[in-house]
Motif scaffolding. Structure first.
Motif, PDB file in Angstrom:
ATOM      1  N   ILE A  93      28.591  54.910  44.574  1.00 49.11           N
ATOM      2  CA  ILE A  93      29.970  54.398  44.621  1.00 49.11           C
ATOM      3  C   ILE A  93      30.107  53.143  43.766  1.00 49.11           C
ATOM      4  CG2 ILE A  93      30.669  55.359  46.862  1.00 49.11           C
ATOM      5  CD1 ILE A  93      29.897  52.525  48.050  1.00 49.11           C
ATOM      6  N   THR A  94      29.181  52.977  42.809  1.00 49.09           N
ATOM      7  CA  THR A  94      29.180  51.755  41.990  1.00 49.09           C
ATOM      8  C   THR A  94      30.528  51.528  41.294  1.00 49.09           C
ATOM      9  OG1 THR A  94      26.838  52.163  41.627  1.00 49.09           O
ATOM     10  CG2 THR A  94      27.876  50.494  40.224  1.00 49.09           C
ATOM     11  N   ASP A  95      31.104  52.590  40.730  1.00 45.80           N
ATOM     12  CA  ASP A  95      32.391  52.448  40.029  1.00 45.80           C
ATOM     13  C   ASP A  95      33.488  51.946  40.966  1.00 45.80           C
ATOM     14  OD1 ASP A  95      31.140  53.315  37.813  1.00 45.80           O
ATOM     15  OD2 ASP A  95      32.054  55.318  37.778  1.00 45.80           O
ATOM     16  N   LYS A  96      33.531  52.527  42.156  1.00 45.56           N
ATOM     17  CA  LYS A  96      34.561  52.124  43.133  1.00 45.56           C
ATOM     18  C   LYS A  96      34.386  50.675  43.547  1.00 45.56           C
ATOM     19  CE  LYS A  96      35.622  56.464  45.446  1.00 45.56           C
ATOM     20  NZ  LYS A  96      35.373  57.247  46.658  1.00 45.56           N
ATOM     21  N   VAL A  97      33.116  50.293  43.820  1.00 42.18           N
ATOM     22  CA  VAL A  97      32.833  48.927  44.252  1.00 42.18           C
ATOM     23  C   VAL A  97      33.204  47.943  43.138  1.00 42.18           C
ATOM     24  CG1 VAL A  97      31.012  47.314  44.944  1.00 42.18           C
ATOM     25  CG2 VAL A  97      31.009  49.654  45.838  1.00 42.18           C
ATOM     26  N   THR A  98      32.862  48.293  41.898  1.00 40.16           N
ATOM     27  CA  THR A  98      33.183  47.418  40.762  1.00 40.16           C
ATOM     28  C   THR A  98      34.693  47.230  40.649  1.00 40.16           C
ATOM     29  OG1 THR A  98      31.256  48.325  39.635  1.00 40.16           O
ATOM     30  CG2 THR A  98      32.800  47.084  38.282  1.00 40.16           C
ATOM     31  N   ALA A  99      35.443  48.328  40.783  1.00 42.51           N
ATOM     32  CA  ALA A  99      36.902  48.245  40.682  1.00 42.51           C
ATOM     33  C   ALA A  99      37.479  47.371  41.788  1.00 42.51           C
ATOM     34  CB  ALA A  99      37.502  49.647  40.735  1.00 42.51           C
ATOM     35  N   SER A 100      37.003  47.556  43.016  1.00 47.09           N
ATOM     36  CA  SER A 100      37.519  46.756  44.134  1.00 47.09           C
ATOM     37  C   SER A 100      37.172  45.282  43.950  1.00 47.09           C
ATOM     38  CB  SER A 100      36.916  47.206  45.465  1.00 47.09           C
ATOM     39  OG  SER A 100      37.278  48.525  45.734  1.00 47.09           O
ATOM     40  N   PHE A 101      35.942  45.030  43.496  1.00 40.21           N
ATOM     41  CA  PHE A 101      35.459  43.656  43.333  1.00 40.21           C
ATOM     42  C   PHE A 101      36.303  42.911  42.287  1.00 40.21           C
ATOM     43  CE2 PHE A 101      32.346  40.516  41.591  1.00 40.21           C
ATOM     44  CZ  PHE A 101      32.100  39.832  42.771  1.00 40.21           C
ATOM     45  N   ASN A 102      36.737  43.636  41.243  1.00 45.34           N
ATOM     46  CA  ASN A 102      37.474  42.989  40.150  1.00 45.34           C
ATOM     47  C   ASN A 102      38.997  43.101  40.286  1.00 45.34           C
ATOM     48  OD1 ASN A 102      35.189  42.062  38.769  1.00 45.34           O
ATOM     49  ND2 ASN A 102      34.834  44.120  37.959  1.00 45.34           N
ATOM     50  N   GLU A 103      39.449  43.638  41.413  1.00 47.57           N
ATOM     51  CA  GLU A 103      40.884  43.794  41.620  1.00 47.57           C
ATOM     52  C   GLU A 103      41.627  42.459  41.494  1.00 47.57           C
ATOM     53  OE1 GLU A 103      42.151  45.492  45.442  1.00 47.57           O
ATOM     54  OE2 GLU A 103      41.822  47.410  44.416  1.00 47.57           O
ATOM     55  N   GLU A 104      42.818  42.507  40.913  1.00 46.39           N
ATOM     56  CA  GLU A 104      43.633  41.286  40.812  1.00 46.39           C
ATOM     57  C   GLU A 104      44.029  40.833  42.213  1.00 46.39           C
ATOM     58  OE1 GLU A 104      46.914  42.429  38.310  1.00 46.39           O
ATOM     59  OE2 GLU A 104      45.945  41.528  36.562  1.00 46.39           O
ATOM     60  N   GLN A 105      44.186  39.546  42.381  1.00 43.35           N
ATOM     61  CA  GLN A 105      44.540  39.009  43.696  1.00 43.35           C
ATOM     62  C   GLN A 105      45.872  38.281  43.624  1.00 43.35           C
ATOM     63  OE1 GLN A 105      42.654  39.332  46.455  1.00 43.35           O
ATOM     64  NE2 GLN A 105      40.907  40.327  45.461  1.00 43.35           N
ATOM     65  N   GLU A 106      46.673  38.478  44.666  1.00 44.42           N
ATOM     66  CA  GLU A 106      47.921  37.729  44.743  1.00 44.42           C
ATOM     67  C   GLU A 106      47.641  36.441  45.500  1.00 44.42           C
ATOM     68  OE1 GLU A 106      51.510  39.921  45.740  1.00 44.42           O
ATOM     69  OE2 GLU A 106      50.314  41.725  45.386  1.00 44.42           O
ATOM     70  N   VAL A 107      48.038  35.338  44.901  1.00 47.00           N
ATOM     71  CA  VAL A 107      47.736  34.042  45.510  1.00 47.00           C
ATOM     72  C   VAL A 107      48.998  33.181  45.564  1.00 47.00           C
ATOM     73  CG1 VAL A 107      45.366  34.101  44.621  1.00 47.00           C
ATOM     74  CG2 VAL A 107      47.160  32.928  43.324  1.00 47.00           C
ATOM     75  N   VAL A 108      48.871  32.087  46.300  1.00 40.34           N
ATOM     76  CA  VAL A 108      49.937  31.084  46.334  1.00 40.34           C
ATOM     77  C   VAL A 108      49.310  29.752  45.927  1.00 40.34           C
ATOM     78  CG1 VAL A 108      51.430  29.729  47.871  1.00 40.34           C
ATOM     79  CG2 VAL A 108      51.398  32.237  48.032  1.00 40.34           C
ATOM     80  N   VAL A 109      49.918  29.104  44.911  1.00 37.81           N
ATOM     81  CA  VAL A 109      49.426  27.788  44.493  1.00 37.81           C
ATOM     82  C   VAL A 109      50.326  26.746  45.148  1.00 37.81           C
ATOM     83  CG1 VAL A 109      48.864  26.293  42.536  1.00 37.81           C
ATOM     84  CG2 VAL A 109      48.731  28.795  42.277  1.00 37.81           C
ATOM     85  N   LEU A 110      49.737  25.970  46.043  1.00 32.59           N
ATOM     86  CA  LEU A 110      50.517  24.950  46.768  1.00 32.59           C
ATOM     87  C   LEU A 110      50.859  23.785  45.844  1.00 32.59           C
ATOM     88  CD1 LEU A 110      48.524  24.896  50.133  1.00 32.59           C
ATOM     89  CD2 LEU A 110      50.607  26.187  49.606  1.00 32.59           C
ATOM     90  N   ALA A 111      51.811  22.940  46.286  1.00 31.35           N
ATOM     91  CA  ALA A 111      52.283  21.817  45.464  1.00 31.35           C
ATOM     92  C   ALA A 111      51.134  20.906  45.016  1.00 31.35           C
ATOM     93  CB  ALA A 111      53.329  21.021  46.231  1.00 31.35           C
ATOM     94  N   ASP A 112      50.094  20.772  45.883  1.00 30.24           N
ATOM     95  CA  ASP A 112      48.985  19.872  45.514  1.00 30.24           C
ATOM     96  C   ASP A 112      47.918  20.574  44.664  1.00 30.24           C
ATOM     97  OD1 ASP A 112      47.690  21.540  47.225  1.00 30.24           O
ATOM     98  OD2 ASP A 112      47.044  19.970  48.638  1.00 30.24           O
ATOM     99  N   GLY A 113      48.215  21.838  44.260  1.00 32.07           N
ATOM    100  CA  GLY A 113      47.279  22.546  43.393  1.00 32.07           C
ATOM    101  C   GLY A 113      46.290  23.437  44.129  1.00 32.07           C
ATOM    102  N   THR A 114      46.251  23.332  45.473  1.00 32.45           N
ATOM    103  CA  THR A 114      45.351  24.190  46.245  1.00 32.45           C
ATOM    104  C   THR A 114      45.791  25.650  46.104  1.00 32.45           C
ATOM    105  OG1 THR A 114      45.324  22.388  47.846  1.00 32.45           O
ATOM    106  CG2 THR A 114      44.281  24.454  48.527  1.00 32.45           C
TER     107      THR A 114
END
Ligand SMILES: [Zn+2]
Length: 367
Positions: free
Chosen positions: A44-65
């Motif tokens: 399942i190396t291909d699947k694991v690689t794809a999941s590991f590199n998946e884009e992530q949705e994030v929130v950047v707080l006002a202080d940069g966190t």
């Protein structure tokens, strides 16, 4: 997840013990946990690689966190409850914060996402690492995660036996202690556990085992087929008395002539013949499509179908092979799932071809 019936056929005596090795080739490892000869390591190396590199949705707080877009701290109760009365939490973007999509690696730099491929393989796929590649244990032939002798199909080979009517399968209702009325809550038609009778049908796993393992010579196939025919004839005649020569709709035909499925549903639901049959309780709401197809058959064709299906299961295990309706090439012929009659016909022929000493067992499988 559903239950289905299987007929196990064997030249040697069948017992629950004897059936374990017969059914084992089709166990679902992810559920049984039995790591045996039927379980293999799938790369399942291909699947694991794809999941590991998946884009992530994030929130950047006002202080940069940078924090995960789905982190609990971003969800608040705004006074709304869902249909079950649970507090509904809604996403609230803090002041001065922005939403952003990051690459897997970039997000990882902020502690978001899987730390290592190994963790990703384990959490996401139940997998493991070996010499730089990732694998998951599985039985590619899995068909069941649990089975019991008889179960929901108990007594299938006994004429006129209905497990729900067998006194051995009834017990005092525990919700109302046999009184038929619940004191702890209000129910419209008496206790909801027993319909107000005080007695309820036991769970199928607790049903008495009645004729689930038999030799062919002890199974009254002719009687079972005669009963099935009698029931079929009565139903077909009762229905056609109401239909009185009117046209019977076919869902497939209606669906083909309508561009929009909503229009098709509307026509089908409001069909006068269907409505009359429903009012007479001759067809059910969920099964109407199949039942109307049965009524479109000639009386003789429907009788044949009913005789063939008098003794029938979803799958058959014989000689180390699993056959099921819809699988290609069973008993050497090509079939598709919709062809009810070829399965029934071949099934009946198979049963009729068994020697009297052959053992058969009805099994309730779950996947
Ligand atoms: Zn009750």
């Amino acid at each position: 997840m559903s239950h289905f019936s299987v007929l196990v056929i064997s030249e040697t005596q069948l017992t629950e013990e004897a059936m374990r090795p017969i059914l084992q080739p089709w166990h679902e490892y992810e559920c049984t946990g039995v790591d045996d000869e039927y379980v293999i390591d799938v790369d399942i190396t291909d699947k694991v690689t794809a999941s590991f590199n998946e884009e992530q949705e994030v929130v950047v707080l006002a202080d940069g966190t940078v924090i995960d877009r789905y982190s609990d701290s971003l969800y608040q109760y705004m006074g709304q409850k869902d249909s079950l009365g649970m507090e509904k939490k809604e996403f609230v973007l803090p002041e001065g914060a922005i939403e952003k999509t990051m690459t897997g690696d970039e997000a990882r730099g902020h502690g978001i996402g899987y730390k290592t491929m190994k963790i990703c393989a384990k959490v996401e796929y139940g997998g493991f690492e070996c010499r730089g590649r990732f694998y998951r244990k599985t039985n590619p032939n899995a068909k069941w995660d649990w089975w019991t002798v008889g179960g929901r199909w108990t007594g299938m080979l006994i004429p006129n036996y209905d497990p729900e009517k067998d006194p051995a399968n009834k017990e005092t209702c525990s919700l109302c202690n046999g009184t038929g009325t619940r004191t702890d809550m209000v129910c419209q038609n008496g206790c909801n556990g027993c319909g107000g009778t005080g007695i309820k049908v036991k769970w199928p796993t607790q049903w008495a085992k009645v004729g689930d393992i038999l030799q062919v010579k002890d199974i009254p196939f002719t009687t079972l087929r005669d009963l099935s025919e009698a029931k079929a004839v009565k139903w077909w005649d009762d229905c056609h008395a109401i239909i009185a020569g009117r046209y019977i709709l076919s869902w497939d035909n209606v669906r083909e002539t309508c561009v929009d499925i909503k229009d098709a549903r509307e026509i089908f639901q409001n069909d006068p013949v269907k409505k009359d049959l429903e009012a007479a309780k001759l067809i059910g709401f969920w099964d109407a499509t199949n039942e109307l197809e049965n009524l479109r058959l000639s009386r003789a064709a429907y009788v044949t179908r009913s005789r063939n299906n008098a003794v029938s299961t979803f799958a058959v295990v014989k000689g180390g092979v699993w056959y099921e309706r819809g699988s290609m090439g069973w008993w050497g012929c090509v079939s598709d799932e919709k062809d009810v009659d070829s399965w029934g016909r071949e099934y009946a022929a198979l049963i009729d071809g068994l020697s009297p000493d052959t053992w058969v067992a009805v099994v309730d499988c779950h996947i």
